[in-house]
Design a protein around this motif. Sequence first.
Motif, PDB file in Angstrom:
ATOM      1  N   CYS A 244      25.783 -47.355  -6.635  1.00 54.26           N
ATOM      2  CA  CYS A 244      24.399 -47.099  -7.038  1.00 54.26           C
ATOM      3  C   CYS A 244      23.977 -48.169  -8.036  1.00 54.26           C
ATOM      4  O   CYS A 244      24.801 -48.681  -8.788  1.00 54.26           O
ATOM      5  CB  CYS A 244      24.290 -45.722  -7.686  1.00 54.26           C
ATOM      6  SG  CYS A 244      24.930 -44.421  -6.600  1.00 54.26           S
ATOM      7  N   TYR A 245      22.687 -48.489  -8.032  1.00 57.08           N
ATOM      8  CA  TYR A 245      22.264 -49.570  -8.923  1.00 57.08           C
ATOM      9  C   TYR A 245      20.783 -49.448  -9.286  1.00 57.08           C
ATOM     10  O   TYR A 245      20.037 -48.686  -8.677  1.00 57.08           O
ATOM     11  CB  TYR A 245      22.515 -50.932  -8.268  1.00 57.08           C
ATOM     12  CG  TYR A 245      21.709 -51.170  -7.009  1.00 57.08           C
ATOM     13  CD1 TYR A 245      20.442 -51.757  -7.066  1.00 57.08           C
ATOM     14  CD2 TYR A 245      22.208 -50.804  -5.760  1.00 57.08           C
ATOM     15  CE1 TYR A 245      19.701 -51.968  -5.913  1.00 57.08           C
ATOM     16  CE2 TYR A 245      21.480 -51.014  -4.609  1.00 57.08           C
ATOM     17  CZ  TYR A 245      20.226 -51.600  -4.688  1.00 57.08           C
ATOM     18  OH  TYR A 245      19.488 -51.800  -3.545  1.00 57.08           O
TER      19      TYR A 245
ATOM     20  N   THR B 131      19.425 -38.922  -8.854  1.00 57.01           N
ATOM     21  CA  THR B 131      20.541 -38.551  -9.741  1.00 57.01           C
ATOM     22  C   THR B 131      21.348 -39.758 -10.181  1.00 57.01           C
ATOM     23  O   THR B 131      22.188 -39.647 -11.075  1.00 57.01           O
ATOM     24  CB  THR B 131      21.519 -37.567  -9.044  1.00 57.01           C
ATOM     25  OG1 THR B 131      22.032 -38.197  -7.861  1.00 57.01           O
ATOM     26  CG2 THR B 131      20.845 -36.261  -8.703  1.00 57.01           C
ATOM     27  N   ALA B 132      21.117 -40.935  -9.578  1.00 59.35           N
ATOM     28  CA  ALA B 132      21.939 -42.102  -9.916  1.00 59.35           C
ATOM     29  C   ALA B 132      21.076 -43.290 -10.344  1.00 59.35           C
ATOM     30  O   ALA B 132      21.122 -43.718 -11.490  1.00 59.35           O
ATOM     31  CB  ALA B 132      22.816 -42.480  -8.730  1.00 59.35           C
ATOM     32  N   GLY B 133      20.282 -43.814  -9.412  1.00 58.12           N
ATOM     33  CA  GLY B 133      19.472 -45.002  -9.703  1.00 58.12           C
ATOM     34  C   GLY B 133      18.519 -44.803 -10.867  1.00 58.12           C
ATOM     35  O   GLY B 133      18.379 -45.666 -11.730  1.00 58.12           O
ATOM     36  N   LYS B 134      17.872 -43.636 -10.891  1.00 57.14           N
ATOM     37  CA  LYS B 134      16.875 -43.369 -11.941  1.00 57.14           C
ATOM     38  C   LYS B 134      17.501 -43.325 -13.341  1.00 57.14           C
ATOM     39  O   LYS B 134      16.978 -43.939 -14.260  1.00 57.14           O
ATOM     40  CB  LYS B 134      16.147 -42.055 -11.621  1.00 57.14           C
ATOM     41  CG  LYS B 134      14.669 -42.120 -11.897  1.00 57.14           C
ATOM     42  CD  LYS B 134      13.995 -40.880 -11.369  1.00 57.14           C
ATOM     43  CE  LYS B 134      12.587 -40.744 -11.928  1.00 57.14           C
ATOM     44  NZ  LYS B 134      11.953 -39.528 -11.468  1.00 57.14           N
ATOM     45  N   PRO B 135      18.617 -42.604 -13.533  1.00 57.66           N
ATOM     46  CA  PRO B 135      19.236 -42.626 -14.861  1.00 57.66           C
ATOM     47  C   PRO B 135      19.751 -44.024 -15.255  1.00 57.66           C
ATOM     48  O   PRO B 135      19.746 -44.378 -16.438  1.00 57.66           O
ATOM     49  CB  PRO B 135      20.397 -41.640 -14.773  1.00 57.66           C
ATOM     50  CG  PRO B 135      20.327 -40.980 -13.457  1.00 57.66           C
ATOM     51  CD  PRO B 135      19.231 -41.605 -12.655  1.00 57.66           C
TER      52      PRO B 135
ATOM     53  N   CYS C 188      25.030 -51.969 -11.945  1.00 58.49           N
ATOM     54  CA  CYS C 188      25.613 -51.324 -10.768  1.00 58.49           C
ATOM     55  C   CYS C 188      26.647 -50.320 -11.264  1.00 58.49           C
ATOM     56  O   CYS C 188      27.414 -50.623 -12.179  1.00 58.49           O
ATOM     57  CB  CYS C 188      26.283 -52.403  -9.920  1.00 58.49           C
ATOM     58  SG  CYS C 188      27.162 -51.736  -8.511  1.00 58.49           S
ATOM     59  N   VAL C 189      26.640 -49.117 -10.684  1.00 63.05           N
ATOM     60  CA  VAL C 189      27.661 -48.128 -11.036  1.00 63.05           C
ATOM     61  C   VAL C 189      28.387 -47.720  -9.758  1.00 63.05           C
ATOM     62  O   VAL C 189      27.779 -47.257  -8.792  1.00 63.05           O
ATOM     63  CB  VAL C 189      27.063 -46.883 -11.737  1.00 63.05           C
ATOM     64  CG1 VAL C 189      28.177 -45.884 -12.081  1.00 63.05           C
ATOM     65  CG2 VAL C 189      26.307 -47.267 -13.002  1.00 63.05           C
ATOM     66  N   ILE C 190      29.697 -47.945  -9.757  1.00 59.63           N
ATOM     67  CA  ILE C 190      30.554 -47.620  -8.618  1.00 59.63           C
ATOM     68  C   ILE C 190      31.162 -46.247  -8.880  1.00 59.63           C
ATOM     69  O   ILE C 190      31.715 -46.009  -9.962  1.00 59.63           O
ATOM     70  CB  ILE C 190      31.712 -48.654  -8.502  1.00 59.63           C
ATOM     71  CG1 ILE C 190      31.182 -50.082  -8.428  1.00 59.63           C
ATOM     72  CG2 ILE C 190      32.642 -48.313  -7.345  1.00 59.63           C
ATOM     73  CD1 ILE C 190      30.413 -50.427  -7.205  1.00 59.63           C
ATOM     74  N   ARG C 191      31.074 -45.358  -7.891  1.00 60.41           N
ATOM     75  CA  ARG C 191      31.663 -44.035  -8.084  1.00 60.41           C
ATOM     76  C   ARG C 191      32.818 -43.808  -7.118  1.00 60.41           C
ATOM     77  O   ARG C 191      32.679 -43.959  -5.915  1.00 60.41           O
ATOM     78  CB  ARG C 191      30.632 -42.937  -7.838  1.00 60.41           C
ATOM     79  CG  ARG C 191      31.263 -41.547  -8.017  1.00 60.41           C
ATOM     80  CD  ARG C 191      30.352 -40.421  -7.624  1.00 60.41           C
ATOM     81  NE  ARG C 191      30.988 -39.127  -7.905  1.00 60.41           N
ATOM     82  CZ  ARG C 191      30.512 -37.958  -7.499  1.00 60.41           C
ATOM     83  NH1 ARG C 191      29.381 -37.906  -6.828  1.00 60.41           N
ATOM     84  NH2 ARG C 191      31.147 -36.844  -7.776  1.00 60.41           N
TER      85      ARG C 191
END
Length: 197
Positions: free
Chosen positions: A57-58, A80-84, A100-103
């Motif tokens: 997500c990014y 729940t991901a991009g917006k925060p 970028c956040v990798i989950r």
Amino acid sequence: MNSDKYKTIKEKAIGEGYYSEKRSKFLAFAHHVDSVDEALELVKEYRKKYYDARHCCYAYRVGFDGTEFRANDDGEPSSTAGKPILGQIDSNGLTNTFICVIRYYGGINLGTGGLIVAYREAAADALANSEIEEKFIEEEVTYSFSYPMMNAVMRIIKDMNPRIINQVFDNTCEVTLSIRKGKADELRTRLNKLSFD
């Protein structure tokens, strides 16, 4: 935002962040970017590097006025991901920034509230580990003059301290200077005034 200043992550300094919740791991990376294409290129690189992760997500915000932005949930529930992640860029007053956040999914659902917190905290951690710098929007000023005016032109350059991008010294001389946007008009006025002295 101030008219000729903006805050961004220092170039080539990647801020890394980490958050874990119920065995899910969130790896965050914050970068300086100058264009949307650059941001999308980073998305491809992270997807390739972390091909075994569940989500990549990014969010990014680009442009001195921050008008170009995007938040992507990459399959997580909407917003729940991009917006925060984008929220962290904005709350720090940044532009020309990509996170970028990798989950890696831990097998336990976190629910929408848990996801928002996880992505927000991972992004915040990446920014906390980033070098933030204030930059000025610059404008280029080109000025042509005759050789005898050289000393007068150089005095103004020394006084106002713009970056010299290009200079040609011949029968007709020309300098291209880059200066903080807020001072460009003053530089232009002072140089043009020389032509009439």
